[in-house]
Each structure stands twice: as C-alpha cells, then as structure tokens.
Design an enzyme around this catalytic site. Structure first.
Site, PDB file in Angstrom:
ATOM      1  CE1 TYR A  77      -3.894   2.292   0.617  1.00  0.00           C
ATOM      2  CE2 TYR A  77      -2.352   3.386   2.099  1.00  0.00           C
ATOM      3  CZ  TYR A  77      -3.545   3.385   1.394  1.00  0.00           C
ATOM      4  OH  TYR A  77      -4.372   4.480   1.433  1.00  0.00           O
ATOM      5  CE  LYS A  81      -3.025   5.055  -1.812  1.00  0.00           C
ATOM      6  NZ  LYS A  81      -4.082   5.593  -2.669  1.00  0.00           N
TER       7      LYS A  81
END
Length: 170
Positions: A77, A81
């Site tokens: 994650y 990002k």
C-alpha cells in the site's frame, strides 16, 4: 460529470480536455481488488488520468495519497502510494499538490469491520490528539479545494495530516 471506463481510459481523452485543475481521490483496497488490481487502480489509473489531464491543459493536479507513502516501503500500500506520487510529479504539471492524510474517518457502503473498529477508536483519540492519527474526509476535501485557491509554495507541495487539518479549516 462524465463516466469513463478506466480499462479504456485513452478513449475518454476528451473528458480530460480544458480543465485548469484536476483532483484525484481514486483508490481501492487490496482486499477488494487483489494485489494486482490494487496496483492497477491506485497507480496505473491515477497516472493515466494525470497524463490525460496534463495533455488536456491541466496546470494544477491535486492528488490524495496516504500518510507514510514511500516508494521503498516493504508494504504494498505505502510503496504504491509513493510510486504514484513520483509518477504524477514526473508528468510535468505547473503545480502539483499531494495530500497525505492519515486514517480517513468516513462512512462506507461496504462492510469493513476492522476499519470500523479502528475508526471508532481513532474517533475517540481524535478528541485528544485531533491531527495525529486520523482526518475526516470532509476536511480532506476542503483542504484540496483550499490548496487550489491559495498561492503555491513551489512546483510540488506535500501536505501531511496536520497541514491537511489546518488547510481544511480555511
């Protein structure tokens, strides 16, 4: 409002024409889309949207990312990002604002029991430490709009959670 098919985004280039500012809050979860689907939505679709927006004349792109974003993270994650932040910056907007909110406090349509429990806990913690661990989605939205209405502090501006809270009051 224009509905586009992200699997054939290039066919919708006209929807990205003639806008001075682009806002992007696009994202999914690994649980919902799988690891490959998460990467496709949170990185690939976002970058394609940014490229089409820039080609269509967009000067300022505002991207919602995540607290802890880092292209070198061991966590998928946070790594994705961080990657998308770098890729969007490389598109070459006159101005790029990246918001890195902490846990988003919001009501969701789908059931996410662990997130719901975290939100309940963080909602209480937010009363004592309002900018530390969470932020209401309405505050993020206000900060995104306010970032456009204020002069920039450079070509790329990264707003961490506390700055989002401050700007979201504007």
């Amino acid at each position: 409002q224009v509905v586009v098919d992200f699997e054939r985004l290039s066919e919708h280039a006209a929807a990205f024409q003639g806008h001075d500012v682009g806002f992007c809050c696009l994202g999914t979860t690994r649980a919902k889309a799988g690891a490959a689907g998460f990467v496709r939505v949170d990185r690939d679709y976002v970058v394609q949207s940014a490229e089409l927006a820039r080609a269509g004349g967009c000067k300022h792109f505002v991207l919602q990312s995540s607290q802890g974003a880092n292209q070198h993270s061991l966590f998928l994650y946070l790594r994705v990002k961080g990657e998308v932040e770098n890729l969007v910056q490389a598109v070459g907007f006159d101005r790029c604002t990246i918001l890195r909110p902490a846990v988003l406090l919001c009501k969701r349509q789908e059931s996410r029991p662990a997130e719901w429990m975290a939100q309940q806990f963080l909602g209480v913690v937010a009363r004592v430490f309002p900018t530390a661990y969470s932020v209401p989605v309405e505050t993020v939205a206000r900060a995104m709009v306010a970032s456009v209405l204020q002069p920039g502090v450079g070509k790329v501006e990264v707003l961490e959670n506390e700055a989002i809270h401050e700007l979201g009051k504007a």
